[in-house]
Design an enzyme around this catalytic site. Structure first.
Site, mmCIF file in Angstrom:
data_model
loop_
_atom_site.group_PDB
_atom_site.id
_atom_site.type_symbol
_atom_site.label_atom_id
_atom_site.label_comp_id
_atom_site.label_asym_id
_atom_site.label_seq_id
_atom_site.Cartn_x
_atom_site.Cartn_y
_atom_site.Cartn_z
ATOM 1 N N GLU A 177 46.703 35.511 38.302
ATOM 2 C CA GLU A 177 47.406 36.933 38.426
ATOM 3 C C GLU A 177 47.051 36.820 40.079
ATOM 4 O O GLU A 177 46.202 36.690 41.149
ATOM 5 C CB GLU A 177 46.778 38.164 37.908
ATOM 6 C CG GLU A 177 45.158 38.668 37.929
ATOM 7 C CD GLU A 177 44.674 39.534 36.954
ATOM 8 O OE1 GLU A 177 45.591 40.279 36.461
ATOM 9 O OE2 GLU A 177 43.996 38.936 36.776
ATOM 10 N N TYR A 202 37.744 51.473 34.484
ATOM 11 C CA TYR A 202 38.445 52.512 35.121
ATOM 12 C C TYR A 202 40.188 52.965 34.994
ATOM 13 O O TYR A 202 40.544 51.271 34.557
ATOM 14 C CB TYR A 202 38.346 52.315 36.582
ATOM 15 C CG TYR A 202 39.000 51.134 37.654
ATOM 16 C CD1 TYR A 202 38.921 50.053 37.021
ATOM 17 C CD2 TYR A 202 40.263 51.629 37.910
ATOM 18 C CE1 TYR A 202 39.292 48.941 37.771
ATOM 19 C CE2 TYR A 202 40.854 50.254 38.794
ATOM 20 C CZ TYR A 202 40.697 49.347 38.453
ATOM 21 O OH TYR A 202 41.100 47.900 39.010
ATOM 22 N N LYS A 260 38.898 46.265 32.633
ATOM 23 C CA LYS A 260 39.119 46.579 33.130
ATOM 24 C C LYS A 260 37.794 47.804 34.029
ATOM 25 O O LYS A 260 37.828 48.558 33.362
ATOM 26 C CB LYS A 260 40.096 47.616 33.318
ATOM 27 C CG LYS A 260 41.467 48.336 34.848
ATOM 28 C CD LYS A 260 42.180 49.380 34.571
ATOM 29 C CE LYS A 260 42.528 49.448 35.686
ATOM 30 N NZ LYS A 260 42.908 48.132 36.909
ATOM 31 N N LEU A 280 44.255 40.965 33.561
ATOM 32 C CA LEU A 280 44.021 42.316 33.179
ATOM 33 C C LEU A 280 45.710 42.070 32.324
ATOM 34 O O LEU A 280 46.775 41.670 32.715
ATOM 35 C CB LEU A 280 44.244 43.222 34.265
ATOM 36 C CG LEU A 280 44.133 44.250 33.476
ATOM 37 C CD1 LEU A 280 42.510 44.525 33.375
ATOM 38 C CD2 LEU A 280 44.364 44.964 34.813
HETATM 39 N N1 PMP Z 1 45.397 43.234 37.035
HETATM 40 C C1 PMP Z 1 44.628 43.015 37.806
HETATM 41 C C2 PMP Z 1 43.622 42.437 38.474
HETATM 42 C C3 PMP Z 1 44.624 44.525 38.869
HETATM 43 O O1 PMP Z 1 43.357 45.302 38.722
HETATM 44 C C4 PMP Z 1 45.952 45.659 38.106
HETATM 45 C C5 PMP Z 1 45.984 47.044 38.296
HETATM 46 N N2 PMP Z 1 44.909 47.581 37.871
HETATM 47 C C6 PMP Z 1 47.095 45.403 37.582
HETATM 48 C C7 PMP Z 1 47.163 43.444 37.031
HETATM 49 C C8 PMP Z 1 48.155 45.381 37.003
HETATM 50 O O2 PMP Z 1 47.801 47.024 35.862
HETATM 51 P P1 PMP Z 1 49.007 47.985 35.552
HETATM 52 O O3 PMP Z 1 50.188 47.243 35.609
HETATM 53 O O4 PMP Z 1 47.926 48.577 34.664
HETATM 54 O O5 PMP Z 1 48.409 48.639 36.698
#
Ligand code: PMP
Length: 287
Positions: A183, A33, A151, A207
């Site tokens: 994270e 996603y 993701k 991620l």
């Molecule tokens: N880490 C994780 C585990 C996440 O789910 C997300 C958001 N989807 C992020 C980091 C931040 O990613 P982004 O800046 O692309 O939204």
């Protein structure tokens, strides 16, 4: 207003969009996603999300059934028909619905991917209470699988993490593996010490946040020092500031970790400045 959603080539009222019970997204969390944020009716960092989507699909041997331009058109059309000013577009692609449940991947020629997109309207998203006061986090063990760089829609553990945080009277959880913060449950984690911005380096452990990439670029352009390295919860508790980044929360201060106040317990100047730069630049570059 009934929301219009996109499902496999059709724009439908949300109540009419139905997916098979054999869909591998439903049975096996076999899907990926993206969430692209919308500010002033425009998409923030669409290109970054499209590139990461392609990478997630490639890593899982899935093929994008749409071109980048078609994907952009669908995003824009949904924002238009649903009159989204501030909010986001959620996109999910699963390995489709074969005739029966089976661990083995179906032949993609016989089983096309399922493609779903829908919008979420969040008026005033940039003026949230969390942005003003900062958020409180707890630390929890990181018990997710080892390919967090992809993701996928396997969000049960992050979801449990948010519930653990809620039960502790907090807003979110930072996950810890081998003594170091990986994270947040749905965001990347940072600390600030003596003016230096410290965040874990990229690997399969986290991620690769699209907001992270943009914020680190803006920080470097503003002559702020960025160090990509691991840090512990103890180091974070003794930092001058802490913050998170994500497409839905932008840059948001963290003011408490496991009951320990960070700095004076209010959002600090570095995270405030980065939030301002990020929002300004994102609005300018949105398409
Ligand atoms: N880490 C994780 C585990 C996440 O789910 C997300 C958001 N989807 C992020 C980091 C931040 O990613 P982004 O800046 O692309 O939204």
């Amino acid at each position: 207003m009934t929301r219009t959603v996109y499902l496999n080539g059709d724009y439908l009222p949300e109540t009419e969009a139905k997916v098979s019970i054999f869909d591998r997204g439903f049975l096996m969390a076999d899907g990926v996603y993206e969430v692209t944020s919308v500010l002033d009716g425009k998409l923030v960092d669409f290109e970054g999300h499209a590139v990461r989507l392609q990478r997630s699909l490639t890593e899982l041997d899935m093929e994008l059934p749409l071109t980048r331009d078609e994907l952009l058109d669908i995003h824009r059309e949904l924002v238009r028909v649903n009159e989204v000013v501030d909010g986001g577009v959620y996109l999910q692609i699963t390995r489709g619905a074969p005739a029966d449940r089976d661990f083995v991947f179906p032949d993609p020629k016989e089983t096309p991917c399922t493609v779903v997109l829908f919008t979420q309207s969040k008026p005033g998203i940039t003026e949230s209470a969390a942005a003003k006061t900062g958020i409180k986090v707890i630390s929890i063990d990181d018990m997710r699988w080892g390919r967090r760089d992809i993701k996928t829609v396997q969000l049960l553990y992050p979801s449990m993490g948010k519930m653990m945080a809620k039960a502790a009277g907090c807003d979110d959880a930072w996950m810890v593996e081998d003594g170091f913060v990986t994270e947040g449950t749905s965001n990347n984690a940072y600390i600030v010490k003596n003016g230096k911005i410290i965040t874990r380096g990229l690997s399969n452990d986290i991620l690769h946040g699209i907001t992270r990439a943009a914020v680190l670029r803006f920080a470097a352009e503003a002559q702020m020092e960025v160090v990509e390295r691991n840090f512990t919860i103890e180091e974070a508790q003794n930092a001058d500031e802490a913050f998170i980044t994500s497409a839905t929360m932008f840059v948001n201060a963290v003011v408490e970790i496991d009951g320990h106040k960070i700095g004076d317990g209010t959002p600090g100047p570095v995270s405030a400045r980065l939030r301002e730069i990020y929002l300004d630049e994102s609005r300018k570059a949105a398409i």
